[in-house]
Design a protein around this motif. Structure first.
Motif, mmCIF file in Angstrom:
data_model
loop_
_atom_site.group_PDB
_atom_site.id
_atom_site.type_symbol
_atom_site.label_atom_id
_atom_site.label_comp_id
_atom_site.label_asym_id
_atom_site.label_seq_id
_atom_site.Cartn_x
_atom_site.Cartn_y
_atom_site.Cartn_z
ATOM 1 N N ALA A 218 0.839 -1.196 0.000
ATOM 2 C CA ALA A 218 0.000 0.000 0.000
ATOM 3 C C ALA A 218 0.875 1.248 0.000
ATOM 4 N N GLU A 219 0.410 2.262 -0.706
ATOM 5 C CA GLU A 219 1.214 3.457 -0.915
ATOM 6 C C GLU A 219 1.531 4.208 0.373
ATOM 7 N N SER A 221 1.587 2.955 3.584
ATOM 8 C CA SER A 221 1.995 2.124 4.718
ATOM 9 C C SER A 221 3.365 2.548 5.240
ATOM 10 N N VAL A 244 -1.279 -0.639 -4.215
ATOM 11 C CA VAL A 244 -2.648 -0.132 -4.131
ATOM 12 C C VAL A 244 -2.653 1.148 -3.300
ATOM 13 N N HIS A 248 -1.972 0.371 5.502
ATOM 14 C CA HIS A 248 -1.599 -1.014 5.791
ATOM 15 C C HIS A 248 -2.797 -1.965 5.866
ATOM 16 N N ILE A 250 -4.974 -3.367 4.093
ATOM 17 C CA ILE A 250 -5.301 -3.642 2.694
ATOM 18 C C ILE A 250 -6.503 -4.574 2.617
ATOM 19 N N HIS A 254 -9.538 -7.102 -2.508
ATOM 20 C CA HIS A 254 -9.198 -6.126 -3.537
ATOM 21 C C HIS A 254 -9.358 -6.780 -4.912
#
Length: 274
Positions: A218-219, A221, A244, A248, A250, A254
């Motif tokens: 994740a971008e 995190s 994504v 964190h 996530i 997804h």
């Protein structure tokens, strides 16, 4: 409540859907409560099984465990699948659950069809990530010394941020805080990410996990999580990586996860014989 007794403990679990087994392993601190919406979506793609790990929320005993080891979580996952006559499974692990998923694939490769790792907490794979985890362990122990019920909140604030913690409804904060005894038991035990001696899989051991693996970062995190994923993507033999938005926590359902599961379901079983 649906429970099954394995390895001397009563595990709470939920089962939805049919088809290829999909086992969801939650993080620390957490519960399958946070997977409910995802489980509904995952059940459209297979037989989704989620559960509260030993010591956590609905699988907590009347008297808390003094310590919990990684191998106990691994053995519980294997016994749960066996008791439900399910497997091999697509195993989805988030955070500490991802570390457990890797340990599970290492010890029980025949029970794993594929792995989905949502920022697995295998911090020992990278020196900077290991240092971050060691500092988090120090802070949790320091704060919980004065207030043991604060252990879970401290971990959540570090992993997800203060704003995320403050945004949680009171009942969710209470659920997290109620898992603090399990958080501390894992820290006193062996092999978990915040234990004194966390899991350390070497190059040969990681190379031996010959299962198709989706690794998601994740971008927003902590940087330590992305460092771990970068190392794993080079160490595991058959990996796909996805970035994504968000932090964190996530989503286990997804679209990238669902598409991966569908591809795995459609593939021949030659992966399982490698």
């Amino acid at each position: 409540m649906t429970r099954v007794r394995v390895n001397g403990v009563d595990l709470y679990y939920e089962e939805r859907g049919n088809g290829v087994p999909i086992l969801g392993i939650h993080g620390t601190p957490s519960s399958a409560v946070l997977w409910e919406d995802a489980a509904v979506e995952l059940a459209k793609h297979g037989r989704c099984i989620t559960y509260d790990r030993r010591g956590f929320h609905r699988s907590a005993p009347p008297v808390s465990f003094d310590r919990i080891d990684l191998l106990e979580h691994v053995d519980d996952a294997a016994a749960l699948l066996a008791s439900l006559h399910a497997g091999p499974a697509v195993v989805i692990g988030r955070s500490t659950g991802g570390e457990i998923a890797l340990g599970f694939a290492h010890h029980f490769p025949d029970k794993v069809k594929a792995l989905v790792l949502l920022e697995p907490a295998l911090f020992t794979i990278d020196p900077d990530a290991a240092a971050w985890a060691s500092e988090l362990r120090r802070r949790v122990l320091m704060k919980s010394g004065a207030d043991p019920s604060s252990a879970a909140e401290t971990v959540v604030r570090d992993a997800l941020g203060d704003e995320t913690w403050e945004s949680f409804p009171d009942e969710l904060k209470a659920m997290f805080s109620g898992t603090s005894p399990a958080v501390l038991a894992e820290m006193r035990g062996h092999g978990l990410d915040l234990s004194e001696d966390p899991l350390d899989l070497g190059e040969d051991e990681l190379a031996g996990i010959r299962r198709p693996t989706l690794i998601i970062s994740a971008e927003d995190s902590p940087a330590a999580c992305r460092l771990v994923n970068a190392r794993l993507s080079g160490a595991l033999p058959y990996t796909e990586t996805v970035f994504v938005p968000g932090g964190h926590l996530i989503n286990p359902a997804h679209p990238a996860v669902l598409a991966f599961i569908d591809r795995i379901t459609a593939r021949p079983s030659s992966w399982e014989q490698s």
